[in-house]
Design an enzyme around this catalytic site. Sequence first.
Site, PDB file in Angstrom:
ATOM      1  N   CYS A  65       0.833  -1.213   0.000  1.00 27.32           N
ATOM      2  CA  CYS A  65       0.000   0.000   0.000  1.00 27.32           C
ATOM      3  C   CYS A  65       0.867   1.263   0.000  1.00 27.32           C
ATOM      4  CB  CYS A  65      -0.914  -0.033   1.223  1.00 27.32           C
ATOM      5  SG  CYS A  65      -1.713   1.534   1.601  1.00 27.32           S
ATOM      6  N   CYS A  68      -0.008   3.862   2.738  1.00 25.30           N
ATOM      7  CA  CYS A  68       0.463   3.361   4.034  1.00 25.30           C
ATOM      8  C   CYS A  68       1.933   3.730   4.238  1.00 25.30           C
ATOM      9  CB  CYS A  68       0.313   1.839   4.115  1.00 25.30           C
ATOM     10  SG  CYS A  68      -1.357   1.213   3.893  1.00 25.30           S
TER      11      CYS A  68
END
Length: 408
Positions: A65, A68
């Site tokens: 991600c 993230c």
Amino acid sequence: MEAEKQDCMKKYVSVLLLIFGMLWMTEDAGAAGIEFMHDKKFQEVLDMAKAQNKLVFIDCYTSWCGPCKRLAATVFPDSAVGVYFNSAFVNAKFDMEKDDGITIANKYAIRAYPTLLWLDGDGNVKHKIVGGLDAPGLIENGRKATDPTPGILAGYRKQYADGSRDINFLHDYVEALYNANEKYQDNFKEYLDKLTPAEMSDPKHTKTIFNLTNDLKSPGLAYLVKNKPYYEHLMGEQVFNNKINLIATKAASEATGSDDKALYEGAVQLLKTNKAPDHVQQILKLSMDYYYHMGDWDNYDKNATQYVKKYASKNAKELNDIAWNYYLAIHKPELLERAAKWAYTAINIDDKYTYNLTYAWILYNLENYKEASLACDYAIMRAKAENVKATSATELKGYIAKSIKKQQ
């Protein structure tokens, strides 16, 4: 008298040094940002929070991600964030695709990343945010989570029952339902139906639609697909495509549990409609997983063969994983022969113990005991080189020896 003055001066300097030292230590601690626990089980984290009378803050992330990684690199290390979160919360990070992270993702229906969770010591959701934030936004949401004002959602329910339908109220109400992990889809649809075209282009609403659309049957999905270019510009192409992939994967997974092929077909159609650069690969992966869990080995073989040919011919891990699935579930010799070739190719790419072991087990199922024994010996040799236990290979050697004895 002079001695007394010197003594007083020494004490004064000592106090100053102590004060400066304390200030330096405080700044240094804050500069480290959020101090996350990485080595605790989920239940241990909850127990710690309950013992300290604090909320748990969890960064729910995945290794792939992008947002993230940006949070971890730019927001969590912020000194102001660190000062506030280290004092207010028990902080933990969990990869949603590993160990306790899988349990958390299922329990709290986490399908988009990053998801930021605030829980009490009993695991009840106090606040939930999907998507990246800047440092001030993260602190603001942390304060919302600890807001002692009781009955916010109850107040929203009363306003709704009394007839409140203002668009900003519906926005806050639907978000509150979602953050509390309660059913929100009917109210979400009402909120969407009430939005004007102008409001539909307001980032406040478009981000909420994106965050709350997590299901193939979600009323927000058609809006997301229709406005794909806008969302790709707003959030990035990869973030948008990951969202669609997660919705499709979730639907296909639910299809196996409910034996609902239409749900699986809907997931495939969503990926085709979205036309991400890797949508063909994603469809094959999703189909392999669906047919594997449904026990439809002919269709599993069909999709797996295409996948290996197009995408995995040089990927040792994927070749090994697919070959292992054949070993576990498929008993047709001609299909096992194909899996044996894949397993052997994986070894040639990356000569690991586990890959050699997969090859040995497949040969054993094919009753090619001589080659299986040699493969087992080599797997044991690799285990020693990698400093791992060769328990499974040793057990297999025993099975092979018994099988050879029966043939004699």
